[in-house]
Enzyme design. Structure first.
Site, PDB file in Angstrom:
ATOM      1  N   HIS A 156     -14.186  -5.676 -48.699  1.00 41.20           N
ATOM      2  CA  HIS A 156     -13.221  -4.475 -49.225  1.00 41.20           C
ATOM      3  C   HIS A 156     -13.192  -3.482 -48.098  1.00 41.20           C
ATOM      4  O   HIS A 156     -12.779  -2.352 -48.505  1.00 41.20           O
ATOM      5  CB  HIS A 156     -13.696  -3.929 -50.421  1.00 41.20           C
ATOM      6  CG  HIS A 156     -14.158  -4.924 -51.506  1.00 41.20           C
ATOM      7  ND1 HIS A 156     -13.388  -5.391 -52.425  1.00 41.20           N
ATOM      8  CD2 HIS A 156     -15.271  -5.353 -51.816  1.00 41.20           C
ATOM      9  CE1 HIS A 156     -14.020  -6.265 -53.213  1.00 41.20           C
ATOM     10  NE2 HIS A 156     -15.315  -6.488 -52.758  1.00 41.20           N
ATOM     11  N   LYS A 283      -2.744   8.940 -24.968  1.00 44.67           N
ATOM     12  CA  LYS A 283      -2.736   7.641 -25.717  1.00 44.67           C
ATOM     13  C   LYS A 283      -3.118   6.250 -24.843  1.00 44.67           C
ATOM     14  O   LYS A 283      -2.416   6.169 -23.947  1.00 44.67           O
ATOM     15  CB  LYS A 283      -1.659   7.571 -26.486  1.00 44.67           C
ATOM     16  CG  LYS A 283      -1.607   8.511 -27.502  1.00 44.67           C
ATOM     17  CD  LYS A 283      -0.659   8.346 -28.664  1.00 44.67           C
ATOM     18  CE  LYS A 283      -0.963   7.196 -29.667  1.00 44.67           C
ATOM     19  NZ  LYS A 283      -0.189   6.857 -30.652  1.00 44.67           N
ATOM     20  N   ASN A 285      -2.517   2.632 -26.276  1.00 47.69           N
ATOM     21  CA  ASN A 285      -2.121   1.769 -27.248  1.00 47.69           C
ATOM     22  C   ASN A 285      -2.329   0.308 -27.477  1.00 47.69           C
ATOM     23  O   ASN A 285      -2.014   0.015 -26.165  1.00 47.69           O
ATOM     24  CB  ASN A 285      -0.454   2.027 -27.695  1.00 47.69           C
ATOM     25  CG  ASN A 285      -0.127   3.583 -28.078  1.00 47.69           C
ATOM     26  OD1 ASN A 285      -0.961   4.248 -28.543  1.00 47.69           O
ATOM     27  ND2 ASN A 285       0.999   4.157 -27.577  1.00 47.69           N
ATOM     28  N   GLU A 290      -0.960  -5.438 -31.589  1.00 46.37           N
ATOM     29  CA  GLU A 290       0.153  -5.038 -32.723  1.00 46.37           C
ATOM     30  C   GLU A 290       1.351  -6.063 -32.823  1.00 46.37           C
ATOM     31  O   GLU A 290       1.967  -6.422 -33.737  1.00 46.37           O
ATOM     32  CB  GLU A 290       0.636  -3.611 -32.273  1.00 46.37           C
ATOM     33  CG  GLU A 290      -0.349  -2.571 -32.855  1.00 46.37           C
ATOM     34  CD  GLU A 290       0.207  -1.265 -32.188  1.00 46.37           C
ATOM     35  OE1 GLU A 290       0.968  -0.513 -33.090  1.00 46.37           O
ATOM     36  OE2 GLU A 290      -0.169  -0.848 -31.012  1.00 46.37           O
TER      37      GLU A 290
END
Ligand code: ARG
Length: 458
Positions: A156, A283, A285, A290
């Site tokens: 979970h 940043k 990324n 993704e």
């Protein structure tokens, strides 16, 4: 030269119809397969005396010349010739004259295109199996480094029990192993030969299908010509397996994204696999995982697309079947690109052992082990569970973890606790005692790694 099928027609094809029905824009990817199928077919025609040997030889020479031109990217395919099959036949006739028109004896584009698709998928499936192994090897190499590296195991997405990082990674090895098995198994059905089925009902010529199967390396011949020309199950199977593979890639990608976040910092992806932001200079990324996660959508789409094309089709060939191609190419290419990136991305990622370790020291993921401790001292598991629940609540309320509680504090909950509770609760111990087959102890992981290595063929 006009259309190869022009004889029955009194008018030119409408230009829009020509463009709409043509497949040459995408099926030119099948040029090599188409030529391979034609070479086998014409060799058989010559051997069976269906066309003169000399004619067969001329056609073979012509096809080989065209193949060289295709390899060198020198061929201009034309939309007037609709698809790869008629384009190549036209080129052949231009190359060697009217004798080239004998190639299509005892054959139809329907058994021809099906054969091309089988050949294409055989090559792609074999290549993908190798690419999957490259990812498996990358996983294995990280796993071997991190047998003793501990990470919180989750259910979970809540801390559950500590596990070895190798164990977590190796879960993906086995997913990919099943994918490999599925691909290998699908080769049995990819290796059914449709050629020799004619348009739908077979042919009047005394062809030898076994011979063609032998030349092209097929194991089985479709026993029913109508099935042969309209079957696309082998493509559905490829798209299904591809979807499962992408599901696995996507799940792993999701973990890489989470693990590399500021909040987790369990891993760092190599700079060469990340991109920056055009506005926020700080940043880094995780675009690659993704995008892998995102590309899963198009692969599922290709599967649903073909399922939908096929569901209402009467036998045998229908032009709808031409819609089988772009999705298949797209899935094959997406899988290829994804697997190629995944292997080096895993290999080059940095694992932040200390951060993982800190995470484990600051949680209650050793709670199950105190319960098991009391059970070994004779308390029924249900009662032990209740006691530990109270201890955990007490610890949370006093801002402590289980290893921070004193023996006196433990005694408030049960007289069964002794000094050895602290050894039992140490994360290394928690992991080491999960020594059942397939468990996360170092001993079991080393066994697992041995089993995994034996699965790699190269
Ligand atoms: N381009 C067609 C396809 O991809 C080849 C088969 C055409 N056959 C036909 N009878 N029109 O399906």
């Amino acid at each position: 030269m006009s259309k190869l099928w022009g004889g029955r027609f009194t008018k030119e094809t409408n230009k829009l119809v020509e463009e709409f029905t043509a497949s040459i824009f995408f099926d030119q990817k099948l040029a090599k397969e188409d030529i391979a199928g034609s070479l086998a077919h014409v060799q058989m025609l010559g051997e069976c005396g269906i066309i003169p040997k000399e004619d067969a030889e001329k056609i073979i020479d012509g096809l080989l010349l065209i193949k060289e031109k295709v390899d060198r990217n020198e061929v201009n395919f034309s939309v007037e010739d609709e698809d790869i099959h008629m384009n190549i036949e036209k080129l052949l006739i231009e190359q060697i004259g009217p004798v080239g028109g004998k190639l299509h004896t005892g054959r139809s584009r329907n058994d021809q295109v099906a054969t091309d698709m089988h050949l294409y998928l055989r090559t792609k499936t074999t290549e993908l199996i190798k690419l999957i192994e490259d990812v498996q090897k990358a996983i294995l190499s990280q796993a071997k480094e991190h047998v003793e590296t501990l990470i919180p195991g989750y259910t979970h997405l809540q801390r559950a029990q500590p596990v070895s990082f190798a164990h977590h990674l190796m879960a993906y090895f086995w997913m990919l192993e099943r994918d490999k098995e599925r691909l290998l198994d699908s080769l049995k059905r990819i290796n059914w030969l449709p050629l020799g089925s004619g348009a739908l009902a077979g042919t009047t010529f005394p062809i030898n299908r076994e011979r063609v199967a032998e030349i092209l390396g097929f194991e089985t011949i479709y026993p029913n010509s109508m099935d042969a020309v309209s079957d696309r199950d082998f493509i559905l199977e490829f798209l299904s397996i591809g979807s499962i593979i992408m599901t696995h890639i996507s799940r792993l990608s999701e973990e890489l994204v989470i693990w590399s976040s500021q909040e987790f910092q369990f891993i760092e992806l190599d700079d060469s696999f990340c991109t920056g932001s055009s506005i926020m200079p700080q940043k880094k990324n995780p675009d690659v995982p993704e995008l892998l996660r995102g590309k899963t959508g198009r692969v599922y789409g290709n599967l649903v697309g073909l399922l939908t094309v096929l569901k209402g089709l009467p036998l045998a060939y229908n032009k709808d079947l031409q819609e089988d191609k772009e999705g298949m190419f797209d899935t094959a290419e997406t899988l290829e690109g994804s697997l190629k990136l995944l292997a080096p991305m895993i290999e080059t990622m940095t694992v932040n052992k200390e951060v993982m370790r800190k995470a484990i020291n600051n949680d209650f993921s050793n709670a199950t082990d105190i319960a098991d401790y009391l059970v070994r001292k004779g308390l029924p598991f249900r009662e032990a569970h209740e006691v530990i629940g109270k201890i955990v609540l007490y610890a949370i309320q006093s801002g402590k973890f289980l290893l921070d509680l004193s023996l006196d504090e433990y005694h408030q909950f049960s007289g069964l606790f002794e000094e050895d509770i602290y050894d039992v609760l140490a994360p290394e111990h928690v992991v080491a005692v999960r020594n059942s087959f397939g468990g996360t102890s170092s001993e079991q992981i080393r066994e697992q790694i041995k089993l995994a290595e034996a699965k790699l063929t190269r």
